[in-house]
Design a protein around this motif. Structure first.
Motif, mmCIF file in Angstrom:
data_model
loop_
_atom_site.group_PDB
_atom_site.id
_atom_site.type_symbol
_atom_site.label_atom_id
_atom_site.label_comp_id
_atom_site.label_asym_id
_atom_site.label_seq_id
_atom_site.Cartn_x
_atom_site.Cartn_y
_atom_site.Cartn_z
ATOM 1 N N PHE A 2 -22.576 -15.928 -10.549
ATOM 2 C CA PHE A 2 -23.137 -16.350 -11.835
ATOM 3 C C PHE A 2 -24.608 -15.982 -11.935
ATOM 4 O O PHE A 2 -25.214 -15.532 -10.959
ATOM 5 N N LEU A 3 -25.162 -16.164 -13.121
ATOM 6 C CA LEU A 3 -26.556 -15.790 -13.339
ATOM 7 C C LEU A 3 -27.488 -16.739 -12.599
ATOM 8 O O LEU A 3 -27.233 -17.943 -12.524
ATOM 9 N N GLU A 4 -28.557 -16.189 -12.099
ATOM 10 C CA GLU A 4 -29.632 -16.924 -11.445
ATOM 11 C C GLU A 4 -30.113 -18.077 -12.335
ATOM 12 O O GLU A 4 -30.073 -17.977 -13.555
ATOM 13 N N GLY A 5 -30.543 -19.155 -11.714
ATOM 14 C CA GLY A 5 -31.140 -20.227 -12.491
ATOM 15 C C GLY A 5 -30.490 -21.585 -12.243
ATOM 16 O O GLY A 5 -30.931 -22.593 -12.776
ATOM 17 N N ARG A 6 -29.472 -21.618 -11.429
ATOM 18 C CA ARG A 6 -28.829 -22.894 -11.097
ATOM 19 C C ARG A 6 -29.597 -23.560 -9.954
ATOM 20 O O ARG A 6 -30.069 -22.884 -9.031
ATOM 21 N N SER A 7 -29.667 -24.880 -10.000
ATOM 22 C CA SER A 7 -30.333 -25.624 -8.927
ATOM 23 C C SER A 7 -29.426 -25.714 -7.704
ATOM 24 O O SER A 7 -28.220 -25.451 -7.772
ATOM 25 N N LEU A 8 -30.039 -26.105 -6.597
ATOM 26 C CA LEU A 8 -29.281 -26.317 -5.372
ATOM 27 C C LEU A 8 -28.216 -27.404 -5.606
ATOM 28 O O LEU A 8 -27.095 -27.314 -5.074
ATOM 29 N N GLU A 9 -28.556 -28.390 -6.424
ATOM 30 C CA GLU A 9 -27.603 -29.465 -6.722
ATOM 31 C C GLU A 9 -26.413 -28.916 -7.523
ATOM 32 O O GLU A 9 -25.271 -29.300 -7.282
ATOM 33 N N ASP A 10 -26.693 -28.050 -8.491
ATOM 34 C CA ASP A 10 -25.606 -27.430 -9.269
ATOM 35 C C ASP A 10 -24.645 -26.680 -8.341
ATOM 36 O O ASP A 10 -23.420 -26.772 -8.469
ATOM 37 N N LYS A 11 -25.245 -25.917 -7.423
ATOM 38 C CA LYS A 11 -24.397 -25.112 -6.525
ATOM 39 C C LYS A 11 -23.566 -26.012 -5.606
ATOM 40 O O LYS A 11 -22.379 -25.764 -5.384
ATOM 41 N N ALA A 12 -24.193 -27.048 -5.080
ATOM 42 C CA ALA A 12 -23.458 -27.954 -4.192
ATOM 43 C C ALA A 12 -22.336 -28.657 -4.962
ATOM 44 O O ALA A 12 -21.227 -28.833 -4.446
ATOM 45 N N ARG A 13 -22.625 -29.023 -6.212
ATOM 46 C CA ARG A 13 -21.613 -29.732 -7.002
ATOM 47 C C ARG A 13 -20.438 -28.814 -7.338
ATOM 48 O O ARG A 13 -19.274 -29.204 -7.224
ATOM 49 N N VAL A 14 -20.733 -27.575 -7.732
ATOM 50 C CA VAL A 14 -19.629 -26.676 -8.076
ATOM 51 C C VAL A 14 -18.807 -26.348 -6.832
ATOM 52 O O VAL A 14 -17.572 -26.267 -6.890
ATOM 53 N N ALA A 15 -19.481 -26.209 -5.684
ATOM 54 C CA ALA A 15 -18.735 -25.914 -4.443
ATOM 55 C C ALA A 15 -17.834 -27.092 -4.077
ATOM 56 O O ALA A 15 -16.676 -26.907 -3.670
ATOM 57 N N GLU A 16 -18.349 -28.286 -4.224
ATOM 58 C CA GLU A 16 -17.560 -29.475 -3.879
ATOM 59 C C GLU A 16 -16.348 -29.612 -4.809
ATOM 60 O O GLU A 16 -15.225 -29.865 -4.367
ATOM 61 N N LYS A 17 -16.584 -29.432 -6.105
ATOM 62 C CA LYS A 17 -15.492 -29.607 -7.069
ATOM 63 C C LYS A 17 -14.449 -28.492 -6.970
ATOM 64 O O LYS A 17 -13.243 -28.723 -7.109
ATOM 65 N N VAL A 18 -14.915 -27.274 -6.749
ATOM 66 C CA VAL A 18 -13.962 -26.166 -6.632
ATOM 67 C C VAL A 18 -13.145 -26.329 -5.348
ATOM 68 O O VAL A 18 -11.927 -26.097 -5.337
ATOM 69 N N THR A 19 -13.793 -26.753 -4.273
ATOM 70 C CA THR A 19 -13.034 -26.994 -3.033
ATOM 71 C C THR A 19 -11.944 -28.038 -3.272
ATOM 72 O O THR A 19 -10.775 -27.845 -2.884
ATOM 73 N N ALA A 20 -12.301 -29.117 -3.928
ATOM 74 C CA ALA A 20 -11.310 -30.166 -4.207
ATOM 75 C C ALA A 20 -10.175 -29.639 -5.081
ATOM 76 O O ALA A 20 -8.995 -29.965 -4.866
ATOM 77 N N ALA A 21 -10.509 -28.814 -6.076
ATOM 78 C CA ALA A 21 -9.488 -28.254 -6.974
ATOM 79 C C ALA A 21 -8.518 -27.360 -6.196
ATOM 80 O O ALA A 21 -7.300 -27.408 -6.403
ATOM 81 N N VAL A 22 -9.054 -26.553 -5.288
ATOM 82 C CA VAL A 22 -8.212 -25.650 -4.507
ATOM 83 C C VAL A 22 -7.318 -26.437 -3.555
ATOM 84 O O VAL A 22 -6.119 -26.158 -3.416
ATOM 85 N N VAL A 23 -7.890 -27.425 -2.898
ATOM 86 C CA VAL A 23 -7.129 -28.253 -1.962
ATOM 87 C C VAL A 23 -5.972 -28.949 -2.683
ATOM 88 O O VAL A 23 -4.832 -28.959 -2.195
ATOM 89 N N GLU A 24 -6.257 -29.451 -3.873
ATOM 90 C CA GLU A 24 -5.218 -30.156 -4.624
ATOM 91 C C GLU A 24 -4.146 -29.182 -5.130
ATOM 92 O O GLU A 24 -2.945 -29.436 -4.997
ATOM 93 N N ALA A 25 -4.585 -28.052 -5.663
ATOM 94 C CA ALA A 25 -3.623 -27.126 -6.281
ATOM 95 C C ALA A 25 -2.789 -26.386 -5.245
ATOM 96 O O ALA A 25 -1.610 -26.106 -5.474
ATOM 97 N N LEU A 26 -3.388 -26.065 -4.111
ATOM 98 C CA LEU A 26 -2.670 -25.255 -3.115
ATOM 99 C C LEU A 26 -2.192 -26.081 -1.927
ATOM 100 O O LEU A 26 -1.542 -25.553 -1.016
ATOM 101 N N ASP A 27 -2.520 -27.374 -1.933
ATOM 102 C CA ASP A 27 -2.079 -28.270 -0.858
ATOM 103 C C ASP A 27 -2.476 -27.717 0.519
ATOM 104 O O ASP A 27 -1.642 -27.591 1.420
ATOM 105 N N CYS A 28 -3.750 -27.384 0.640
ATOM 106 C CA CYS A 28 -4.245 -26.871 1.925
ATOM 107 C C CYS A 28 -5.344 -27.790 2.445
ATOM 108 O O CYS A 28 -5.836 -28.665 1.741
ATOM 109 N N SER A 29 -5.721 -27.594 3.688
ATOM 110 C CA SER A 29 -6.761 -28.417 4.298
ATOM 111 C C SER A 29 -8.137 -27.992 3.774
ATOM 112 O O SER A 29 -8.408 -26.787 3.645
ATOM 113 N N PRO A 30 -9.027 -28.957 3.486
ATOM 114 C CA PRO A 30 -10.381 -28.577 3.039
ATOM 115 C C PRO A 30 -11.072 -27.636 4.015
ATOM 116 O O PRO A 30 -11.818 -26.748 3.597
ATOM 117 N N SER A 31 -10.811 -27.802 5.297
ATOM 118 C CA SER A 31 -11.540 -26.994 6.283
ATOM 119 C C SER A 31 -11.191 -25.515 6.204
ATOM 120 O O SER A 31 -11.872 -24.675 6.785
#
Lengths: 71, 71, 71, 71, 71, 71
Positions: F8-37
Motif C-alpha cells: 500500500f501507499l506510504e503514510g500508514r502508522s506503525l499502529e495501522d500496520k500492526a492492526r492490519v497484520a493482526e486482523k488479516v492473520t485472524a481472518a486467514v486463520v478463521e477462513a483456512l482453519d490453520c494455526s496462527p504460527s
C-alpha cells in the motif's frame, strides 16, 4: 535491468501474452532508456477464484469491458 | 526469517526443486547466520509464453545452456 | 533464467547482502545446472512493523536466534 | 488501494478461497479505513514440491495442524 | 484487471517513473484490449546491493548501457 | 503456511500496520482453519510515484476515500 511481473486472469492466448510482453518491453525501453536485453517479464495467470476486487471474484469476461466489481 | 520466492520455467523435476530448495536454504543459513526453520521458499513455475527476455519468450531448453535471447 | 526475490528484515550490512547473493547464486547454478549469468536476485528489506508471524511483528534481533514468535 | 498477494499450498476449495478473500478484504477495510473497492487480492497456489520450510517440502495435510517442519 | 509489479535500481526520477507507468499502461491496454482503469502498477526500487546478476551487484550506471555483468 | 504480501501507499502508522497484520492473520486463520504460527505477512509501502491506476499516480489522501482515478 527492470524485472516486471504481470498478473492477470487465465484465458489469454499465447499470442496475447507474446504481444503484451513485446509492447511492455518496448514501453520500458523507451521510457527508461535501457537496453531491451535487460528487460525481463514474468507472467502469472490466476484461475477463476484467485483474483478478487472488493472481496468478489473477477471473471475473464469482465476484463475487456472493465466492469469488474468496484470499478 | 527470510522468505524467498523463486521463479523459473516449467520443466524441472520434483527432485530438481527439492535440491534447489535444500541448497538455497543452506546458502541462506550460512550467509545470514539464521536458523533453518526461519527460511521459507516459494517456487513458481512459469509456462512457455510466460517468461520473456528482451521481449522474446524463453524456452526450457535455453536454461542449462544459458543461451536465452539477450544474454 | 531463475529470478529470485529475497525478503528479510532491515539491518543486514552490504557485505551480508553480497554474501547471501553470491552463495544463493552458486546454490542455484549447482542445483539447476544453469549458467550464472541467467540468475537474477532481488532483495527487499522490510522495516520493523512490516514483517509479522502469527500477527506479531518480527525484530532483527530474532533473526539469528530463530526465536521469532510462532517458531 | 491495497494489493494483497496470498500464497498457499494447493488443495483449497473454491469456497475456501472465496471465504478467505472476503474475510481478508473486510479485515483490511476495517483496519485501514479504506473503501472495499480499492482492495485487490491475488491468490497463488503452490503445488507439492513448491513450498519449503527449513529446506523440507510442506504438505497440504500439514496446513490445518500447523505441524510444518520447523514450526 | 492486470496488476503489474516493476522492479528496478534506485536512481530514477519521479518523471521517469510516471513516464514508464503511463507507457506501460498504454501498452497493456492496447495488447490486452482492457480498460485503463483496470490496470494497476506497483514500482519497487532496489538500492545498490539489492540487485544481483550472476552474483554481482548491479549499478545504476549499468542500466542505460545494458552492460550489467552477465549480459 | 500462508504467506501474504501486502502493498500500500506510504503514510500508514506503525499502529495501522500492526492492526492490519493482526486482523488479516485472524481472518486467514478463521477462513483456512490453520494455526496462527503458520501465517506470515510482509508489508511493502510504496512512495508517491510508485503506485499507479490507469497510468495516474495514486496519493495517500485517496486511500480512505476510495476516490483513486479509475475507481
Amino acid at each position: 535491468m527492470p524485472i516486471i511481473e504481470m498478473h492477470f486472469l487465465e484465458g489469454r492466448s499465447l499470442e496475447d501474452k507474446a504481444r503484451v510482453a513485446e509492447k511492455v518491453t518496448a514501453a520500458v525501453v523507451e521510457a527508461l532508456d535501457c537496453s531491451p536485453s535487460t528487460v525481463r517479464i514474468l507472467i502469472t495467470e490466476h484461475k477463476h477464484g484467485e483474483f478478487y476486487v472488493a472481496g468478489k471474484a473477477g471473471r475473464a469476461s469482465d476484463q475487456a469491458a472493465g466492469n469488474m466489481p468496484g470499478q
